[in-house]
Design a protein around this motif. Sequence first.
Motif, PDB file in Angstrom:
ATOM      1  N   ASP A 178       0.818  -1.215   0.000  1.00 60.01           N
ATOM      2  CA  ASP A 178       0.000   0.000   0.000  1.00 60.01           C
ATOM      3  C   ASP A 178       0.851   1.264   0.000  1.00 60.01           C
ATOM      4  O   ASP A 178       0.421   2.315  -0.479  1.00 60.01           O
ATOM      5  N   ALA A 179       2.068   1.154   0.553  1.00 58.42           N
ATOM      6  CA  ALA A 179       2.903   2.345   0.727  1.00 58.42           C
ATOM      7  C   ALA A 179       3.619   2.772  -0.549  1.00 58.42           C
ATOM      8  O   ALA A 179       3.876   3.961  -0.748  1.00 58.42           O
ATOM      9  N   TYR A 180       3.934   1.811  -1.419  1.00 60.96           N
ATOM     10  CA  TYR A 180       4.734   2.122  -2.592  1.00 60.96           C
ATOM     11  C   TYR A 180       3.946   1.916  -3.885  1.00 60.96           C
ATOM     12  O   TYR A 180       3.171   0.969  -4.011  1.00 60.96           O
ATOM     13  N   SER A 181       4.186   2.795  -4.839  1.00 58.68           N
ATOM     14  CA  SER A 181       3.541   2.680  -6.142  1.00 58.68           C
ATOM     15  C   SER A 181       4.206   1.571  -6.949  1.00 58.68           C
ATOM     16  O   SER A 181       5.246   1.026  -6.567  1.00 58.68           O
ATOM     17  N   TRP A 182       3.594   1.238  -8.104  1.00 65.56           N
ATOM     18  CA  TRP A 182       4.195   0.246  -8.997  1.00 65.56           C
ATOM     19  C   TRP A 182       5.617   0.669  -9.378  1.00 65.56           C
ATOM     20  O   TRP A 182       6.539  -0.134  -9.375  1.00 65.56           O
ATOM     21  N   GLU A 183       5.767   1.951  -9.702  1.00 65.42           N
ATOM     22  CA  GLU A 183       7.083   2.453 -10.115  1.00 65.42           C
ATOM     23  C   GLU A 183       8.087   2.344  -8.974  1.00 65.42           C
ATOM     24  O   GLU A 183       9.259   2.032  -9.186  1.00 65.42           O
ATOM     25  N   ASP A 184       7.629   2.643  -7.752  1.00 61.61           N
ATOM     26  CA  ASP A 184       8.511   2.543  -6.591  1.00 61.61           C
ATOM     27  C   ASP A 184       9.000   1.111  -6.398  1.00 61.61           C
ATOM     28  O   ASP A 184      10.188   0.870  -6.148  1.00 61.61           O
ATOM     29  N   MET A 185       8.081   0.155  -6.524  1.00 64.68           N
ATOM     30  CA  MET A 185       8.461  -1.238  -6.342  1.00 64.68           C
ATOM     31  C   MET A 185       9.479  -1.670  -7.393  1.00 64.68           C
ATOM     32  O   MET A 185      10.429  -2.397  -7.095  1.00 64.68           O
ATOM     33  N   CYS A 186       9.276  -1.226  -8.628  1.00 67.61           N
ATOM     34  CA  CYS A 186      10.204  -1.586  -9.704  1.00 67.61           C
ATOM     35  C   CYS A 186      11.600  -1.031  -9.436  1.00 67.61           C
ATOM     36  O   CYS A 186      12.599  -1.600  -9.878  1.00 67.61           O
TER      37      CYS A 186
END
Length: 268
Positions: free
Chosen positions: A207-215
Amino acid sequence: MAETNKFPEVQGGGSLLIAWQIKGKRVLVVGGGEVAAGRILNLLNADALVTVICPSAGLNPEVAHRVANNQVTHIDRKFQPSDLSPLPPAEPIAMVLVAVDDPAASTTIWQLCKTLSIPANIADVPPECDFYFGSVHRDGPLQIMVSTNGKGPRLASTIRKFIAEALPPDAGRAIEKVGRLRTKLRQVAPAVEDGPKRMGWMTRVSDAYSWEDMCALDEEDMDNLLKWYASGKVPELEVLKGMGSGSGVDVDGLIEGFDGSFGFSVGA
């Protein structure tokens, strides 16, 4: 009596959509045309051990390619009932897919499979199917299937394309990173009783990180993120990135003093 209106309403007539783990199991495909080619690709993507039964003259270019490159085992003849009962030490048949232009032969194979309790799918004959193939979108570990229960395959393809276009970019890559983080977390907290806490913390991370953040997370970022697990907290991405080697950050002090006031980067 308990109230029933708060529970989901039963909708009969559907299929049980499951992810069938067919890896390393033997599957027979009877036929070698275009439909068989699609079935074979689905099976190979699932790491099944595929045997194709079809005279060489009936193989289309794609199936012939699979045979030539030893991606499948080829039996160069028509189906025989004994194909369903291989002699030991051969593994038993886990599934049969039939895609031939011979309704009588297809029905015979279906009946044999029923007798032997082998799940089977007879292409284009819904009543002779234990399961259906849907229209699938694949992006790495992400698989989305749209099924119409055999009523409208073309419509399923249209709906699948609509869903795929609405997905965020790099969805599959982000899921790969989440999977990698989960594997690392199980090494940090392997006990069965840690399960609820692991699940809760991973939910907060997602929930804390966006898709881009996770990548964008690398191995060092994941290792640093796992340092927050014991506290149950999840840092903002900028805070996490600031924990890199050589940063001089007092990690223990940072985690101890973190109260969430930085805010979170919530992904779509």
